[in-house]
Design an enzyme around this catalytic site. Structure first.
Site, short mmCIF file in Angstrom:
data_model
loop_
_atom_site.label_atom_id
_atom_site.label_comp_id
_atom_site.label_asym_id
_atom_site.label_seq_id
_atom_site.Cartn_x
_atom_site.Cartn_y
_atom_site.Cartn_z
CE1 TYR A 205 -28.85 0.92 -8.90
CE2 TYR A 205 -26.92 -0.07 -9.97
CZ TYR A 205 -28.23 0.38 -10.03
OH TYR A 205 -28.94 0.28 -11.19
N GLY B 188 -25.97 1.22 3.53
CA GLY B 188 -25.16 1.93 2.54
C GLY B 188 -25.42 1.40 1.15
CB VAL B 189 -27.91 1.71 -1.30
CG1 VAL B 189 -28.49 0.48 -0.64
CG2 VAL B 189 -28.64 2.96 -0.82
N GLY B 190 -24.35 2.81 -1.85
CA GLY B 190 -23.49 3.54 -2.78
C GLY B 190 -23.11 2.61 -3.92
CG ASN B 191 -19.73 3.50 -6.31
OD1 ASN B 191 -20.54 3.99 -7.09
ND2 ASN B 191 -18.66 4.13 -5.89
CB VAL B 192 -20.26 -2.17 -2.91
CG1 VAL B 192 -20.44 -3.66 -2.70
CG2 VAL B 192 -18.82 -1.86 -3.28
CE LYS C 8 -4.57 0.70 0.57
NZ LYS C 8 -5.73 -0.09 0.13
P1 NAD Z 1 -19.57 4.42 -1.59
O1 NAD Z 1 -19.00 5.64 -0.97
O2 NAD Z 1 -19.97 4.44 -3.02
O3 NAD Z 1 -20.87 3.95 -0.76
C1 NAD Z 1 -20.98 4.02 0.61
C2 NAD Z 1 -22.39 4.47 0.93
O4 NAD Z 1 -22.56 4.41 2.34
C3 NAD Z 1 -22.69 5.91 0.49
O5 NAD Z 1 -23.86 5.93 -0.30
C4 NAD Z 1 -22.85 6.65 1.80
O6 NAD Z 1 -23.80 7.71 1.71
C5 NAD Z 1 -23.34 5.54 2.73
N1 NAD Z 1 -23.13 5.80 4.14
C6 NAD Z 1 -22.10 6.46 4.74
N2 NAD Z 1 -22.31 6.52 6.07
C7 NAD Z 1 -23.48 5.89 6.31
C8 NAD Z 1 -24.23 5.62 7.48
N3 NAD Z 1 -23.82 6.04 8.68
N4 NAD Z 1 -25.38 4.94 7.37
C9 NAD Z 1 -25.82 4.55 6.16
N5 NAD Z 1 -25.18 4.78 5.02
C10 NAD Z 1 -24.01 5.44 5.09
O7 NAD Z 1 -18.52 3.25 -1.30
P2 NAD Z 1 -18.46 1.82 -1.98
O8 NAD Z 1 -17.43 1.83 -3.04
O9 NAD Z 1 -19.84 1.35 -2.29
O10 NAD Z 1 -17.86 0.94 -0.79
C11 NAD Z 1 -18.67 0.55 0.31
C12 NAD Z 1 -17.83 -0.15 1.34
O11 NAD Z 1 -17.23 -1.32 0.78
C13 NAD Z 1 -16.66 0.68 1.89
O12 NAD Z 1 -16.46 0.34 3.23
C14 NAD Z 1 -15.48 0.22 1.05
O13 NAD Z 1 -14.26 0.40 1.74
C15 NAD Z 1 -15.80 -1.25 0.89
N6 NAD Z 1 -15.20 -1.85 -0.30
C16 NAD Z 1 -15.50 -1.35 -1.53
C17 NAD Z 1 -14.94 -1.95 -2.66
C18 NAD Z 1 -15.28 -1.44 -4.04
O14 NAD Z 1 -15.02 -2.16 -5.01
N7 NAD Z 1 -15.85 -0.25 -4.18
C19 NAD Z 1 -14.09 -3.06 -2.52
C20 NAD Z 1 -13.82 -3.55 -1.25
C21 NAD Z 1 -14.38 -2.94 -0.14
#
Ligand code: NAD
Length: 374
Positions: free
Chosen positions: A186, A180-184, A81
């Site tokens: 969703y 949390g319905v962000g990228n993952v 990292k």
């Molecule tokens: P993202 O930022 O797109 O989505 C996170 C979502 O969580 C957002 O919509 C945010 O508004 C919501 N959120 C934040 N605080 C909150 C709370 N207190 N209550 C409810 N919702 C809340 O991130 P992502 O890329 O979807 O990743 C989600 C998680 O998965 C993170 O912890 C990330 O480290 C982990 N992760 C992601 C990936 C990837 O490929 N993107 C890979 C491994 C791990």
């Protein structure tokens, strides 16, 4: 820095390199925890750390985590990292990215960088102009948004965890609470909805919530209510440390399976989950789909092969949970044991390289010696 070798010994790092570039103001640290399985791959985080010690701690902790994640995912990659000290919004410049790229290039392929917090696809594109040891850009052969494969891996691992918990692996009618319905989140909702699961969701960002409701249909609860929801599965896809003394007593689920990193606030929280009879799918094992996706760029990205490898997260979670039952250890301890076993096998194999030195020789050696991609 005082005590740095003590820390390296504790964490088991091979190498930590500090970089400074006066013109651009770059202050970066590359942490190479292990190259036993191959070059150390892991993202670069740009963060305004409170002090230098905090940056060192972060790079040590995160790079070690990558060793375990890659090992459990069956990848021929080590753990590394990088961190850049500074505010990504106000201090990042093209010159700084170029200087960072030169830093990556200088370790000769022992470390391969990618995106993390504070670094974008655009930054990686810039970095790639100065070093080939970077993945996750938008170039031809780039692997694209990792969150789809992360979600697919979580979906597979969730099925294995449900089966282990005695609920069968079919998701039809199964109630899943997604935090949390962000990228993952969703994409996970998309897979779950297609499989007939009932969604209960929360997010602090109303637009993301609306999108899920419109596209898949879901019950919506307030952020603080998600823990106490009556459900089969709790899927944390937002924050770390959300399995803690405050939240675990509220849980009514049988399974915890989600993408968030570092879900357990402390190891003791793993015992608390077990005491409640909740099956926990260890975070770094179930969320490895994104790493598998980005790592595929190194061998020439092949979407079908990535899909196949990510679907094996089902088997990985099943193996981990069975091992935890058989050996009377917690699931996250079983995941660590699996990683350590794979590392030991390679370390002890008579003609295996002890660490990653020369990319071409290493690749040839690895292909011969390792049985991978479980
Ligand atoms: P993202 O930022 O797109 O989505 C996170 C979502 O969580 C957002 O919509 C945010 O508004 C919501 N959120 C934040 N605080 C909150 C709370 N207190 N209550 C409810 N919702 C809340 O991130 P992502 O890329 O979807 O990743 C989600 C998680 O998965 C993170 O912890 C990330 O480290 C982990 N992760 C992601 C990936 C990837 O490929 N993107 C890979 C491994 C791990």
């Amino acid at each position: 820095m005082m005590g740095i070798f003590h820390d390296l010994e504790n964490y088991g790092h091979e190498q930590v390199v500090f970089f400074h570039d006066k013109e651009s103001g770059l202050k970066a640290i590359i942490g190479i925890h292990s190259t036993v399985l191959g070059p150390a791959l892991g993202g670069c985080r740009m963060w305004n750390y409170a002090d230098e010690a905090a940056a060192v701690r972060d790079v040590l902790r995160l790079s070690r985590g990558m060793t375990y994640k890659a090992a459990v995912a069956g990848l021929n990659l080590g753990g590394g990292k990088a961190v850049i000290i500074g505010d990504a919004r106000t201090q990042k410049t093209d010159e700084m990215m170029a200087a960072f790229a030169r830093a990556v290039e200088s370790v000769g392929g022992r470390y391969i960088t990618a995106e993390d917090v504070g670094m974008s696809v655009k930054d990686i594109d810039l970095v790639r102009q100065y070093t080939s040891h970077a993945v996750g850009g938008s170039n031809e052969g780039g692997s694209g948004d990792p969150s789809v494969m992360t979600a697919f891996g979580v979906f597979q691992g969730m099925k294995a965890a449900l089966k282990h918990a005695g609920l069968g692996e079919r998701l039809e009618g199964v109630k899943v609470a997604v935090q949390g319905v962000g990228n993952v989140g969703y994409h996970l909702c998309s897979y779950l909805s297609a499989a007939g699961a009932k969604l209960i969701i929360t997010d602090i960002y109303p637009k993301s919530v609306e999108r899920i409701v419109q596209e898949f249909g879901a019950e919506v609860v307030a952020p603080d209510e998600i823990y106490a929801v009556d459900c089969d599965v709790f899927a944390p896809c937002a924050l770390g440390a959300i399995l803690n003394n405050r939240t675990i007593p509220q849980l009514k689920c049988k399974v915890v399976a989600g993408s968030a990193n570092n879900q357990l606030e402390t190891d003791a929280n793993g015992f608390a989950l077990q005491a409640k009879g909740i099956t926990y799918a260890p975070d770094y094992a179930i969320n490895a789909g994104g790493l598998i996706n980005v790592a595929a760029e190194l061998d020439g990205y092949n979407a079908e092969l990535v899909h196949l490898k990510v679907s094996r997260i089902y088997q990985t979670i099943e193996d981990i949970l069975q091992r935890s039952t058989k050996e009377g250890i917690l699931p996250h301890q079983a995941a660590d044991a699996l990683a350590e076993q794979r590392l030991d096998e390679v370390r002890n194999s008579t003609n295996a390289p002890k660490s990653f030195q020369n990319p071409s020789r290493q690749n040839a050696d690895r292909t011969k010696k390792l049985v991978i991609a479980r």
